[in-house]
Design a protein around this motif. Structure first.
Motif, PDB file in Angstrom:
ATOM      1  N   SER A 118       0.833  -1.210   0.000  1.00 13.62           N
ATOM      2  CA  SER A 118       0.000   0.000   0.000  1.00 13.62           C
ATOM      3  C   SER A 118       0.860   1.250   0.000  1.00 13.62           C
ATOM      4  CB  SER A 118      -0.926   0.006   1.227  1.00 13.62           C
ATOM      5  OG  SER A 118      -1.779  -1.109   1.239  1.00 13.62           O
ATOM      6  N   LEU A 119       1.936   1.225   0.790  1.00 12.18           N
ATOM      7  CA  LEU A 119       2.827   2.386   0.871  1.00 12.18           C
ATOM      8  C   LEU A 119       3.522   2.635  -0.466  1.00 12.18           C
ATOM      9  CD1 LEU A 119       3.984   4.601   2.607  1.00 12.18           C
ATOM     10  CD2 LEU A 119       5.635   2.970   3.540  1.00 12.18           C
ATOM     11  N   GLU A 120       3.934   1.557  -1.146  1.00 14.69           N
ATOM     12  CA  GLU A 120       4.564   1.718  -2.457  1.00 14.69           C
ATOM     13  C   GLU A 120       3.577   2.318  -3.452  1.00 14.69           C
ATOM     14  OE1 GLU A 120       7.452  -0.535  -5.619  1.00 14.69           O
ATOM     15  OE2 GLU A 120       7.260  -1.209  -3.563  1.00 14.69           O
ATOM     16  N   ASN A 121       2.327   1.865  -3.386  1.00 16.52           N
ATOM     17  CA  ASN A 121       1.290   2.401  -4.266  1.00 16.52           C
ATOM     18  C   ASN A 121       1.113   3.903  -4.053  1.00 16.52           C
ATOM     19  OD1 ASN A 121      -0.873   2.137  -6.168  1.00 16.52           O
ATOM     20  ND2 ASN A 121      -2.324   2.126  -4.489  1.00 16.52           N
ATOM     21  N   CYS A 122       1.096   4.314  -2.794  1.00 20.19           N
ATOM     22  CA  CYS A 122       0.949   5.738  -2.465  1.00 20.19           C
ATOM     23  C   CYS A 122       2.174   6.541  -2.902  1.00 20.19           C
ATOM     24  CB  CYS A 122       0.717   5.911  -0.966  1.00 20.19           C
ATOM     25  SG  CYS A 122      -0.874   5.302  -0.372  1.00 20.19           S
ATOM     26  N   LEU A 123       3.358   5.985  -2.677  1.00 19.55           N
ATOM     27  CA  LEU A 123       4.587   6.694  -3.054  1.00 19.55           C
ATOM     28  C   LEU A 123       4.680   6.898  -4.565  1.00 19.55           C
ATOM     29  CD1 LEU A 123       7.304   5.163  -0.697  1.00 19.55           C
ATOM     30  CD2 LEU A 123       6.451   7.506  -0.698  1.00 19.55           C
ATOM     31  N   LEU A 124       4.236   5.918  -5.326  1.00 12.78           N
ATOM     32  CA  LEU A 124       4.253   6.066  -6.778  1.00 12.78           C
ATOM     33  C   LEU A 124       3.313   7.184  -7.219  1.00 12.78           C
ATOM     34  CD1 LEU A 124       4.354   2.316  -7.894  1.00 12.78           C
ATOM     35  CD2 LEU A 124       6.189   3.994  -8.073  1.00 12.78           C
ATOM     36  N   ALA A 125       2.185   7.329  -6.508  1.00 12.96           N
ATOM     37  CA  ALA A 125       1.266   8.439  -6.808  1.00 12.96           C
ATOM     38  C   ALA A 125       1.891   9.780  -6.435  1.00 12.96           C
ATOM     39  CB  ALA A 125      -0.044   8.233  -6.051  1.00 12.96           C
TER      40      ALA A 125
END
Length: 306
Positions: free
Chosen positions: A109-116
């Motif tokens: 989830s954190l990686e998904n947010c960081l990519l955004a």
């Protein structure tokens, strides 16, 4: 209390990557090399960004955070696989499985947010270059990281705590080499309707919102680049996004591949191998993608080794 103690004593059996004992040393060596490359490569990115003053910019700040998350995500699954292969045992306790599910949820989830967040950074850099330093100030960058952490923690707590309410009646086998939330829920002998509904809601909110942000950012970027008159200007604008676009394609492409593979194949071994691509390949390739296509990183690496 007795039911809970019974559940705590359960074990989940994980699918191995091969049934052939002769291939185990080769697969073990390959996975160990991949893990070391992933861990050391991302650690090197963090050290280089931290040590070079010229890289103390929002883009590289977010990149170092992404590298840290990649290290954590790969460490959640691969070491356990390596230990199991050495011990020739493919099992995990209920507590261990629950812990692994939560860590995977958190870091994915954190990686998904960081990519955004990184997409928004590229949007500001290309569409508002004169105001970039003002908009992407250290305070905003810090708050974006904190917001990403809060969102991923909320997602993990919501789904993780709901997993605790389920009962498991006997030792069962998961179709993957690690504990994945949806697959673990399928093994429960209690009603899982609420859990499945929450997965869809969580995916729509915590997954859909960052992806929508990425699509919005790149829609604006493409629209802005098209209006640039010179070919050189267009190339320069697109080149600033090239590495991030490759990372996005790799992360979401492998995730989509795992989903399609699990939907179309009935072979648990094939599903396990496909899931390995998602949990290993993006995390290993990210340092290479950002370093090989980035002259600033390459220059910082030369200084770091001198």
């Amino acid at each position: 209390m007795e039911g809970r103690n019974q559940t705590d004593a359960l074990q989940f059996f994980l699918v191995g990557l091969t049934d052939d004992p002769a291939l185990l040393p080769l697969i073990f060596s390959l996975l160990l090399c991949i893990y070391l490359i992933t861990f050391l490569g991302n650690l090197l990115i963090i050290m280089v960004v931290s040590s070079d003053f010229h890289l103390h910019t929002p883009m590289y700040f977010f990149l170092s955070n992404l590298s840290f998350v990649d290290m954590c995500l790969s460490s959640t699954t691969i070491p356990k696989v390596l230990v199991d292969m050495q011990a020739q045992a493919q099992s995990i306790t209920y507590t261990g499985c629950f812990t692994q599910v939560c860590f995977i949820l958190e870091f994915a989830s954190l990686e998904n947010c960081l990519l955004a967040v990184m997409s928004y950074d590229r949007y500001v850099a290309i569409c508002h270059p004169l105001r970039y330093a003002v908009i992407m100030n250290p305070t905003l960058c810090g708050w974006l990281i904190i917001l990403s952490l809060v969102i991923s923690l909320e997602n993990t707590l919501l789904l993780g705590l709901m997993l605790l309410r389920l009962s498991f009646c006997s030792d069962m086998e998961t179709p993957l080499f690690y504990c994945e939330l949806a697959q673990v829920i399928k093994l429960a002998c209690s009603d899982t309707f609420i859990n499945n509904i929450l997965i869809y809601i969580s995916t729509f909110i915590f997954g859909g919102v960052p992806i929508s942000g990425i699509i919005f950012s790149y829609t604006k970027i493409v629209s802005s680049v098209i209006r640039i008159s010179s070919v050189k200007g267009r190339y320069k604008a697109f080149s600033t996004c090239a590495s991030h676009l490759v990372v996005l394609s790799l992360f979401y492409g492998t995730a989509l591949g795992v989903y399609i593979s699990s939907a179309l194949t009935i072979s648990t071994r094939s599903t396990a191998i496909a899931s390995l691509m998602y949990t290993v390949v993006p995390q290993m390739m990210n340092p290479f993608i950002y370093s090989l296509r980035n002259s600033d990183i390459m220059e910082a690496l030369r200084k770091f080794y001198q």
